[in-house]
Design a protein around this motif. Structure first.
Motif, mmCIF file in Angstrom:
data_model
loop_
_atom_site.group_PDB
_atom_site.id
_atom_site.type_symbol
_atom_site.label_atom_id
_atom_site.label_comp_id
_atom_site.label_asym_id
_atom_site.label_seq_id
_atom_site.Cartn_x
_atom_site.Cartn_y
_atom_site.Cartn_z
ATOM 1 N N ASN A 255 0.828 -1.190 0.000
ATOM 2 C CA ASN A 255 0.000 0.000 0.000
ATOM 3 C C ASN A 255 0.869 1.249 0.000
ATOM 4 O O ASN A 255 2.010 1.227 0.458
ATOM 5 N N SER B 113 -7.282 6.033 -2.734
ATOM 6 C CA SER B 113 -7.166 7.375 -2.183
ATOM 7 C C SER B 113 -5.708 7.789 -2.318
ATOM 8 O O SER B 113 -4.821 6.943 -2.405
ATOM 9 N N VAL C 174 -2.532 10.551 -1.075
ATOM 10 C CA VAL C 174 -2.054 11.453 -0.032
ATOM 11 C C VAL C 174 -0.742 12.045 -0.509
ATOM 12 O O VAL C 174 0.110 11.317 -1.036
ATOM 13 N N PHE D 124 -3.176 4.739 -2.157
ATOM 14 C CA PHE D 124 -3.620 3.722 -1.211
ATOM 15 C C PHE D 124 -4.880 3.054 -1.747
ATOM 16 O O PHE D 124 -5.766 3.723 -2.284
ATOM 17 N N ASN E 179 -8.439 1.696 -1.444
ATOM 18 C CA ASN E 179 -9.546 2.095 -0.560
ATOM 19 C C ASN E 179 -10.694 1.111 -0.730
ATOM 20 O O ASN E 179 -11.535 1.264 -1.613
#
Lengths: 151, 121
Positions: free
Chosen positions: B43, B75, B77, B86, B88
């Motif tokens: 991840n 998602s 970041v 990541f 989700n």
């Protein structure tokens, strides 16, 4: 701290308000209705919090500390198995970010500093999607999903 | 640029942000399923890391990632200069509850009835 860590970032869009989402996480009488657990704390920075199973035994399963709290938009807390409360390496960190998104709320849950491959990392990777789906269902329809074994 | 376009498209379609159609369309492509597999293995990867395991240009990968993000299946970041991706699984859980779990429950109930009948309760 040479241990290898892993993170998860979960996003959910909920037709609700930031206040309701924040309260659903922090108020025990709401959390138990979709999570099967309560998050118990006085919600002051530096205070402890406990993740308590909503059963007759009231088992404390997780413990941690409130790191940052800014209702209704942000909550940061540490997170460890109650059985490992004395081991500072066992603590991971959970951040709830709650933003308005048009007529909805965008809830981002980041779970960081998890020990890679640990039981906790595996557990939360299964747990969060279920909890967040149930939270969404609870706030949008009034009832959570029957996903948490309450026995 | 592609991601920005997707985000704008996402916002204009905000009445159904977790549209099940988007989830199934996003999953209906082997490259995008491969991207999800890569994120399930590890991840929080950057575009560059993901491209190392894909035989395709960064631009194509970016487009696929945009579709996955639009369906809320990943998602992202920003950490410093890096953008991390990541997986989700929250929308997939919704699909599971609606399209898998209830049929499993039905099947389990049938097995339960069969067992009762055969054992004569």
């Amino acid at each position: 701290m040479s241990r290898e860590t892993t993170s998860f970032v979960y996003v959910n869009y909920i037709r609700s308000t930031r206040e309701k989402v924040f309260e659903a996480i922090t108020r025990p009488e709401l959390a138990r209705r979709y999570w099967g657990h309560e998050n118990v704390s006085d919600w002051q920075v530096g205070s402890g919090w406990q993740h308590v199973r909503d059963n007759d035994e009231r088992t404390v399963e997780l413990v941690g500390e409130v790191v940052e709290i800014a209702p209704p938009s942000r909550l940061v807390m540490t997170w460890a198995n109650a059985s490992q409360a004395d081991n500072s390496d066992a603590y991971s960190r959970v951040t709830f970010d709650i933003e308005d998104y048009n007529d909805m709320v965008k809830l981002t849950v980041s779970h960081d500093e998890l020990e890679a491959g640990s039981g906790m990392a595996k557990g939360v990777s299964k747990g969060w999607p279920a909890v967040l789906s149930s939270l969404k269902s609870f706030l949008e329809t009034g009832s959570g999903l029957d996903i948490i074994n309450k026995s | 640029m592609q991601l920005n376009t997707c985000i704008i498209g996402f916002m204009t379609n905000a009445t159904e942000p977790m549209d099940t159609d988007k989830v199934f369309k996003a999953l209906g492509d082997p490259t995008r399923r491969r991207l999800l597999d890569l994120l399930a293995e590890r991840n929080g990867q950057t575009l560059g890391q993901l491209c190392e395991n894909l035989d395709m240009a960064r631009q194509s990968a970016t487009q696929h990632l945009g579709i996955l993000e639009d369906a809320n299946l990943i998602s992202t970041v920003k950490r410093g200069r890096e953008k991390l991706h990541f997986i989700n699984p929250v929308p997939l859980h919704g699909v599971y509850v609606r399209w898998v779990q209830k049929f499993e429950q039905h099947r389990l109930a049938l097995l339960h009835d069969l067992k009762q009948e055969l054992e004569g309760d």
